[in-house]
Design an enzyme around this catalytic site. Structure first.
Site: not given
Length: 390
Positions: A48, A280
């Site tokens: 899955k 940043y």
């Protein structure tokens, strides 16, 4: 007259960043899992979520070739994609389905559904009768997960009804452990006892009614490693299939090998002066003349931004620190102490093995306070999946 060919993107797959899938490691893991559970027990490979980010069709084919007998997915769509990839092994859908259209899709793709409630079973029986079709079904018995399924105290009547419903073929009864990866086995043993009590009740009813007993399964990766008493007829291998141990106390039971590596390339090198910031927010400020390597991978690819300033990578087997905030498409490294011949294009290993050194997914998970399952599933499909050791 010259015919201009359309350019191919295939050659670009290793030019920036990629997920590397080692199929030899996968086959190795399947063989060891098969040996551990023995010939009597079937191995179900859980594929899955695109095989935990590894690529469902590729993993499914290799796992089946190595000895797995079943596959499991979460949704009908996932199962349909495997069928479209010409995979014909039995596929169990672990999630719930309720509508007539979903039932028709299950029939079309030859998928085997999980039933969770009596009402859901009524719906399946009614729709299948109207279509003149039958379908193997698997019942989820809730023994303490409190997720899908009917409580063990109420499940025997339901299982008996399903076993006697003509359009339904009761293929298996299963449950799921909630704490199999915890060192304290108390809850796991309680769930096992609850499941055994349910099975005893249902078995008595089945024998008295002349019903055939279905297959039984309960063990996920942690449980199949923890105690062979939990193996029953089938085990559902997820994380262990991909080479990771579900918990530290289970490490070393099998010599599992990680299947996934994350690699990227250096795109630029530069030197900054003491006092200059990186990325940043300038959450990293150089304390010395610092050589910075920019690497073409970021949080848009699945590298968690919360790892900023606290992760290591490997270059030629040497550990190198990441510095500054991880950005959408790039991250930076401090390569000041690395040999001077480092150049753009050099491969950086974020997860996996490089020159005998290893960075496991558990390392990221521990730093982030999460689990390795989430790390594996987090890599976006902007990163191409490249198989090695086919």
């Amino acid at each position: 007259m010259l015919v201009q060919q359309q350019p191919s993107l295939t050659w670009l797959q290793r030019e920036r960043a990629w997920v590397e899938i080692d199929l030899a490691a996968l086959r190795h893991n399947v063989r060891h899992l098969k040996t551990w559970v023995g010939d009597r027990v079937e191995l179900l490979a859980v594929v899955k979520a695109d095989a935990y980010g590894h690529g469902a069709a590729t993993i499914a084919r290799s796992a089946l070739a190595a000895g797995a007998q079943w596959l499991a997915v979460a949704t009908i769509e996932e199962g349909g994609q495997l069928r479209e990839a010409n995979i014909d092994a039995p596929i169990l859908v672990l999630g719930a389905a309720h509508t007539a259209d979903q039932i028709k899709a299950l029939l079309h793709w030859k998928l085997q559904p999980t039933l969770c409630t009596l009402q859901q079973s009524f719906t399946f029986a009614e729709v299948l009768k109207s279509l003149g079709r039958s379908l193997p079904v698997h019942l989820n018995i809730d023994t303490g997960m409190a997720r899908l399924g009917t409580r063990w105290t109420e499940a025997a009547d339901w299982a008996q009804w399903v076993a006697q419903a003509s359009p339904l073929h009761l293929a298996s009864l299963y449950s799921h452990f909630a704490t199999a990866d915890e060192p304290d086995p108390t809850v796991m043993r309680l769930q096992y006892q609850r499941f055994q009590g349910f099975l005893q009740d249902f078995s008595q009813r089945a024998r008295s009614s002349g019903l055939t007993l279905p297959k039984i399964h309960m063990a996920n990766s942690a449980a199949l490693l923890a105690d062979q008493a939990y193996h029953f007829d089938r085990v559902r291998a997820g994380l262990a299939l991909y080479g990771l141990t579900p918990a530290p106390h289970l490490a070393g039971i099998l010599p599992l090998r990680p299947v996934m590596s994350i690699r990227a390339r250096i795109t630029q090198l530069k030197t900054i002066e003491p006092g200059e910031g990186v990325s940043y927010g300038h959450r990293y400020v150089a304390q010395r003349p610092t050589r910075v390597a920019v690497v073409g991978i970021g949080y848009a690819d699945g590298v968690p931004r919360n790892l900023s300033n606290q992760m290591q990578v490997l270059i030629r087997g040497r550990s190198v620190p990441q510095i500054g905030s991880i950005t959408m498409d790039q991250l930076m490294l401090d390569v000041t102490d690395f040999p001077g011949d480092l150049m753009p294009g050099e491969v950086v290993t974020l997860l996996g093995e490089d020159a005998g050194q290893q960075i496991p997914a558990e390392d990221w998970a521990d730093r982030l306070g999460t689990i390795s399952w989430e790390i594996l599933c987090g890599f976006k499909h902007r990163l191409p999946r490249i198989t090695v050791n086919d």
